[in-house]
Design a protein around this motif. Structure first.
Motif, PDB file in Angstrom:
ATOM      1  N   ARG A  18      22.539  34.411  84.970  1.00 22.31           N
ATOM      2  CA  ARG A  18      22.434  33.533  86.242  1.00 22.31           C
ATOM      3  C   ARG A  18      20.867  32.824  86.309  1.00 22.31           C
ATOM      4  O   ARG A  18      21.034  31.772  86.391  1.00 22.31           O
ATOM      5  CB  ARG A  18      22.643  34.198  87.297  1.00 22.31           C
ATOM      6  N   VAL A  21      20.901  30.192  83.469  1.00 20.73           N
ATOM      7  CA  VAL A  21      21.726  29.121  83.959  1.00 20.73           C
ATOM      8  C   VAL A  21      20.821  28.265  84.812  1.00 20.73           C
ATOM      9  O   VAL A  21      20.600  27.030  84.809  1.00 20.73           O
ATOM     10  CB  VAL A  21      23.084  29.408  84.567  1.00 20.73           C
ATOM     11  N   VAL A  34      25.423  29.011  90.506  1.00 19.03           N
ATOM     12  CA  VAL A  34      25.838  30.085  89.686  1.00 19.03           C
ATOM     13  C   VAL A  34      26.140  31.044  90.105  1.00 19.03           C
ATOM     14  O   VAL A  34      25.278  31.492  91.071  1.00 19.03           O
ATOM     15  CB  VAL A  34      25.188  30.223  88.275  1.00 19.03           C
ATOM     16  N   ILE A  44      30.014  28.765  86.976  1.00 21.06           N
ATOM     17  CA  ILE A  44      29.059  27.693  87.479  1.00 21.06           C
ATOM     18  C   ILE A  44      29.907  26.543  87.943  1.00 21.06           C
ATOM     19  O   ILE A  44      30.908  26.231  87.702  1.00 21.06           O
ATOM     20  CB  ILE A  44      28.676  27.455  86.122  1.00 21.06           C
ATOM     21  N   CYS A  60      24.420  26.474  78.301  1.00 18.76           N
ATOM     22  CA  CYS A  60      25.207  27.837  78.890  1.00 18.76           C
ATOM     23  C   CYS A  60      26.121  28.197  77.971  1.00 18.76           C
ATOM     24  O   CYS A  60      26.084  29.547  78.067  1.00 18.76           O
ATOM     25  CB  CYS A  60      25.788  27.306  80.389  1.00 18.76           C
ATOM     26  N   GLY A  63      24.172  30.931  76.249  1.00 18.59           N
ATOM     27  CA  GLY A  63      23.446  31.871  76.845  1.00 18.59           C
ATOM     28  C   GLY A  63      21.964  32.547  76.666  1.00 18.59           C
ATOM     29  O   GLY A  63      21.647  32.145  75.487  1.00 18.59           O
TER      30      GLY A  63
END
Length: 93
Positions: A18, A21, A34, A44, A60, A63
């Motif tokens: 998170r 993101v 998110v 998201i 994203c 990651g």
């Protein structure tokens, strides 16, 4: 302006996903949120100009290093008008 809702599965909770993101949302000028979901997925909800949004989604999909993204399901949804990006919790409305 475009908005998408993304459900991500894999090793995406407990690995800083998170925060990763959120950092990328700030980097690309994306608004929305998110949050972790029950069952281990991450959701998201993001909107922004199309090109920065696509670059945000590519980041994203990768990651952070500790994460493993197994599935990345994107759904176009109507623009909402978010004014910032934040991390939400499962029980937030």
């Amino acid at each position: 302006m475009k908005r998408v809702r993304v459900i991500i599965s894999g090793r995406v909770q407990g690995v800083g996903f998170r925060y990763f993101v959120q950092d990328n949302a700030l980097r690309f000028g994306i608004n929305g949120y998110v949050k972790n979901m029950p069952g281990g997925n991450v959701e998201i909800d993001a909107e922004g100009d199309e090109e920065p949004l696509e670059r945000f989604l590519m980041a994203c999909r990768q990651g952070p290093p500790q994460a493993r993204v197994d599935d990345f399901v994107i759904q176009d949804v109507p623009v909402y008008g978010y004014t910032r990006f934040r991390i939400r919790h499962c029980n937030d409305i």
